[in-house]
Design an enzyme around this catalytic site. Structure first.
Site, PDB file in Angstrom:
ATOM      1  CB  THR A 147      -0.374   0.384   1.331  1.00 28.44           C
ATOM      2  OG1 THR A 147      -0.897  -1.711   1.779  1.00 28.44           O
ATOM      3  CG2 THR A 147      -2.017   1.072   1.214  1.00 28.44           C
ATOM      4  N   GLY A 191      -1.707  -6.321   4.809  1.00 24.77           N
ATOM      5  CA  GLY A 191      -1.399  -5.017   4.818  1.00 24.77           C
ATOM      6  C   GLY A 191      -3.091  -5.350   5.408  1.00 24.77           C
ATOM      7  N   GLY A 217     -14.531  12.427   6.852  1.00 26.80           N
ATOM      8  CA  GLY A 217     -13.500  11.344   8.214  1.00 26.80           C
ATOM      9  C   GLY A 217     -12.547  12.335   7.559  1.00 26.80           C
ATOM     10  CB  ALA A 275       4.934   2.929   6.232  1.00 27.52           C
ATOM     11  CG  HIS A 280      21.274  30.194  15.251  1.00 28.91           C
ATOM     12  ND1 HIS A 280      19.834  30.937  15.563  1.00 28.91           N
ATOM     13  CD2 HIS A 280      22.121  31.597  14.782  1.00 28.91           C
ATOM     14  CE1 HIS A 280      19.245  31.809  15.376  1.00 28.91           C
ATOM     15  NE2 HIS A 280      21.089  32.762  14.873  1.00 28.91           N
TER      16      HIS A 280
HETATM   17  C1  LIG Z   1      -3.473   7.091   1.197  1.00 26.90           C
HETATM   18  C2  LIG Z   1      -2.871   6.822   2.149  1.00 26.90           C
HETATM   19  C3  LIG Z   1      -1.470   7.743   3.050  1.00 26.90           C
HETATM   20  C4  LIG Z   1      -0.278   6.954   4.169  1.00 26.90           C
HETATM   21  N1  LIG Z   1       0.553   7.465   4.557  1.00 26.90           N
HETATM   22  C5  LIG Z   1       1.253   6.892   5.240  1.00 26.90           C
HETATM   23  C6  LIG Z   1       2.400   7.740   5.012  1.00 26.90           C
HETATM   24  O1  LIG Z   1       2.408   8.837   5.214  1.00 26.90           O
HETATM   25  N2  LIG Z   1       3.308   7.550   6.780  1.00 26.90           N
HETATM   26  C7  LIG Z   1       2.717   6.118   7.334  1.00 26.90           C
HETATM   27  O2  LIG Z   1       3.256   5.209   8.011  1.00 26.90           O
HETATM   28  N3  LIG Z   1       1.845   5.441   6.453  1.00 26.90           N
HETATM   29  C8  LIG Z   1       0.918   5.634   5.657  1.00 26.90           C
HETATM   30  N4  LIG Z   1       0.418   5.125   5.000  1.00 26.90           N
HETATM   31  C9  LIG Z   1      -0.033   4.118   5.986  1.00 26.90           C
HETATM   32  C10 LIG Z   1       1.124   2.767   5.204  1.00 26.90           C
HETATM   33  O3  LIG Z   1       0.662   2.477   3.612  1.00 26.90           O
HETATM   34  C11 LIG Z   1       0.662   1.480   5.703  1.00 26.90           C
HETATM   35  O4  LIG Z   1       0.832   1.457   7.264  1.00 26.90           O
HETATM   36  C12 LIG Z   1       1.603   0.248   5.807  1.00 26.90           C
HETATM   37  O5  LIG Z   1       1.797  -0.631   4.565  1.00 26.90           O
HETATM   38  C13 LIG Z   1       1.197  -1.165   5.774  1.00 26.90           C
HETATM   39  O6  LIG Z   1       2.405  -2.139   5.314  1.00 26.90           O
HETATM   40  P1  LIG Z   1       1.762  -3.956   5.388  1.00 26.90           P
HETATM   41  O7  LIG Z   1       3.274  -4.107   4.550  1.00 26.90           O
HETATM   42  O8  LIG Z   1       1.980  -3.962   6.931  1.00 26.90           O
HETATM   43  O9  LIG Z   1       1.448  -3.795   4.747  1.00 26.90           O
HETATM   44  P2  LIG Z   1       0.475  -3.421   2.913  1.00 26.90           P
HETATM   45  O10 LIG Z   1       1.692  -2.697   2.738  1.00 26.90           O
HETATM   46  O11 LIG Z   1      -0.824  -2.842   2.849  1.00 26.90           O
HETATM   47  O12 LIG Z   1       1.236  -4.473   2.341  1.00 26.90           O
HETATM   48  C14 LIG Z   1       0.961  -5.799   2.250  1.00 26.90           C
HETATM   49  C15 LIG Z   1       0.946  -6.622   0.602  1.00 26.90           C
HETATM   50  O13 LIG Z   1       0.394  -7.949   0.848  1.00 26.90           O
HETATM   51  C16 LIG Z   1      -0.024  -7.587  -0.526  1.00 26.90           C
HETATM   52  N5  LIG Z   1      -1.353  -8.615  -0.378  1.00 26.90           N
HETATM   53  C17 LIG Z   1      -2.934  -8.931   0.613  1.00 26.90           C
HETATM   54  N6  LIG Z   1      -2.219 -10.403   0.045  1.00 26.90           N
HETATM   55  C18 LIG Z   1      -1.888 -11.055  -0.107  1.00 26.90           C
HETATM   56  C19 LIG Z   1      -1.907 -12.383  -0.552  1.00 26.90           C
HETATM   57  N7  LIG Z   1      -2.587 -13.374  -0.455  1.00 26.90           N
HETATM   58  N8  LIG Z   1      -0.303 -13.555  -1.284  1.00 26.90           N
HETATM   59  C20 LIG Z   1       0.115 -12.440  -2.048  1.00 26.90           C
HETATM   60  N9  LIG Z   1       0.453 -10.806  -1.688  1.00 26.90           N
HETATM   61  C21 LIG Z   1      -0.432 -10.475  -0.702  1.00 26.90           C
HETATM   62  C22 LIG Z   1      -0.857  -6.645  -0.756  1.00 26.90           C
HETATM   63  O14 LIG Z   1      -1.042  -6.065  -2.015  1.00 26.90           O
HETATM   64  C23 LIG Z   1      -0.031  -5.501  -0.578  1.00 26.90           C
HETATM   65  O15 LIG Z   1       1.039  -5.150  -1.492  1.00 26.90           O
HETATM   66  C24 LIG Z   1      -0.658   5.484   4.637  1.00 26.90           C
HETATM   67  C25 LIG Z   1      -1.445   4.873   4.007  1.00 26.90           C
HETATM   68  C26 LIG Z   1      -2.603   5.332   3.022  1.00 26.90           C
HETATM   69  C27 LIG Z   1      -4.013   4.472   2.301  1.00 26.90           C
END
Ligand SMILES: Cc1cc2nc3c(=O)[nH]c(=O)nc-3n(C[C@H](O)[C@H](O)[C@H](O)COP(=O)(O)OP(=O)(O)OC[C@H]3O[C@@H](n4cnc5c(N)ncnc54)[C@H](O)[C@@H]3O)c2cc1C
Length: 466
Positions: free
Chosen positions: A42, A145, A181, A321, A445
């Site tokens: 994401t 995610g 929201g 993230a 500074h």
């Molecule tokens: C618009 C927006 C802005 C954001 N801005 C920020 C920010 O500025 N700073 C910050 O810290 N966080 C931000 N976030 C949140 C951040 O993106 C998430 O917290 C972070 O990506 C989570 O990481 P993750 O690895 O847990 O999951 P994800 O990044 O969601 O990754 C999970 C991955 O698993 C894959 N997947 C799912 N199921 C399967 C499966 N069964 N088989 C194979 N692959 C699969 C998905 O396709 C995805 O690519 C933002 C989110 C959004 C929506």
């Protein structure tokens, strides 16, 4: 015969790919499965990176338009939205390709496809052409995610009714946008489209924006956004959204029962995200979820099944993230028999609006609830020489320290570069620093960081410049 791995990570987001790299560094034969066709999750594809690209470019646009008031005449400033979007896509592609390179460099086997459990140590991968293979993992880490949630009965079409993903890809600047929201995603995307020319209305169920944030900062933040032109409708609940020829009608009702309808071109629903466990086949292996349908883990990220772990947005904790990344490293180290650890008291949160908002540790509300005696030190950017020099003086730094021990318990900033300034306080808190430790550290500074030092001095009422 299915290929055997010592560790298999499902999901290639910041949690998953970082975990896979760390596992490989620690000597494990590791696979990482990602279904979207690009790594980075994401965050890189539809979250942190594209949103920050648009926030930056829309801010540049907005600021450039105002330059003539500061004596810089550059003629008419025009928006080329398709080019701006291309620039954003370029940033995404460079970074996702960079992650692919990192996996290769660390000898992680990257499977492009959707993973689901066949048994507790076998994963079926359906590739992008629907062909299936099975791989075997001694340890399996779920890092799948989260996905956006909508309101009951309302579906995203990503043209008129948008999730954050759709809001990153609007083809023409809307005349009017409703954001449902008042959390950080809604406010960041609302700011982008407002700067590009849309009339933006935020409809929020609560009496304040950014729930969970220190209330004084949240109030100041809302005031600043109002001055920038965002319109807020607090304590309003969306009852229905009806699409029509010109966009949609958003029907709301206030806490007091007063109905208010909004006609708009697009509506962004940013009311939260839900853990993504769809299609993983978790039930068949008996894996436990919690009451919010997140994967349930212990403090070592282990699920109720001995060889299966989970990290990131799919488990409890802030959906960020850097939290997912730190959990990815910690779980890899735990699997390797080391003592991986995440300190949840020092995870910063940043909102990348202008000005930025950043916080870490406890809020005043939390300290009051916990009946902890604390001292407050504050310093305004109005009195910071660097901020004055560049005419960017909105906001302040606030540091909360224990009344007896002076230990820093939290910090909340709104102002220029707040998202960078918070790192200093994070390091200080990791080392158990007192406000005095920050106050006695020499800060260059003229820098914005002097406002942090002055806020730390102000904890004991000895700030010099206020
Ligand atoms: C618009 C927006 C802005 C954001 N801005 C920020 C920010 O500025 N700073 C910050 O810290 N966080 C931000 N976030 C949140 C951040 O993106 C998430 O917290 C972070 O990506 C989570 O990481 P993750 O690895 O847990 O999951 P994800 O990044 O969601 O990754 C999970 C991955 O698993 C894959 N997947 C799912 N199921 C399967 C499966 N069964 N088989 C194979 N692959 C699969 C998905 O396709 C995805 O690519 C933002 C989110 C959004 C929506």
């Amino acid at each position: 015969m299915s290929e055997k791995f010592q560790a298999v990570v499902i999901g290639g987001g910041p949690g998953g790919y970082v975990c896979a790299i760390r596992l490989a560094q620690l000597g494990f034969k590791t696979a990482c499965i990602e279904s979207r066709g690009a790594l980075g999750g994401t965050c890189l594809n539809v979250g942190c990176i594209p949103s920050k690209s648009l926030l930056n470019l829309s801010e540049e646009f907005h600021k450039t338009k105002k330059l003539s008031s500061k004596g810089i005449e550059i003629g008419e400033v025009k928006l080329n939205l398709p080019k701006m979007m291309k620039n954003k896509e370029k940033a995404v592609t460079v970074l996702t390709k960079g992650v692919e390179f990192l996996l290769k460099k660390n000898k992680v086997s990257y499977f492009k496809g959707f993973g689901s459990f066949k048994s507790k140590d076998e994963i079926i991968i359906k590739d992008l052409e629907n062909k299936e293979i099975i791989i075997n993992g001694e340890k399996i880490i779920i890092a799948t995610g989260s996905i956006p949630t909508s309101l009951p009965g309302i579906e995203f079409d990503e043209k008129v009714i948008l999730s954050s993903t759709g809001a990153l890809n609007i083809e023409k600047v809307p005349n009017k946008m409703i954001v449902v929201g008042g959390g950080y995603i809604g406010l960041e995307m609302g700011s982008v489209w407002s700067r590009l020319g849309a009339e933006v209305h935020v409809v929020e169920y609560l009496s304040h924006i950014t729930p969970g944030m220190d209330r004084e900062i949240s109030k100041e933040f809302m005031k600043i956004l109002e001055n920038q032109g965002l319109k807020f409708h607090m304590q309003h609940k969306v009852e229905a959204i009806k699409k029509n020829n010109s966009g949609a009608k958003v029907m709301t009702v206030s806490k007091g029962g007063e109905k208010k309808d909004f006609d708009c071109d697009v509506v962004l629903i940013s009311v939260g995200r839900k853990p993504n466990t769809e299609g993983l086949n978790l039930k068949s292996i008996g894996l436990d979820l919690d009451e919010k349908l997140r994967v349930k883990t212990d403090k070592n990220f282990k699920t109720n099944i001995d060889n299966i772990y989970a990290i990131g947005d799919v488990i409890s904790g802030p959906m960020l993230a850097h939290k997912a990344e730190d959990e990815g490293i910690a779980v890899a180290e735990n699997i390797a028999g080391q003592s991986g650890h995440v300190n949840y008291d020092t995870i910063p949160g940043v909102i990348y609006t202008s000005p930025e908002v950043a916080s870490i540790g406890k809020t005043e509300e939390q300290l009051n609830e916990m009946k902890i005696n604390y001292k407050v030190g504050k310093f305004s950017f109005m009195a910071n020489s660097r901020a004055k020099a560049i005419d960017d003086t909105t906001g302040f730094v606030k540091i909360l320290a224990d009344k007896q021990t002076d230990k820093v318990l939290g910090a909340h900033l709104i102002g220029p570069h707040a998202g960078e300034l918070i790192a200093e306080i994070g390091v200080a808190m990791e080392f158990g620093a007192s406000a005095e430790d920050i106050a006695r550290t020499c800060h260059a500074h003229p820098t914005f960081s002097e406002a942090v030092k002055e806020a730390a001095l102000s904890v004991d009422k000895r700030a010099i410049h206020s």
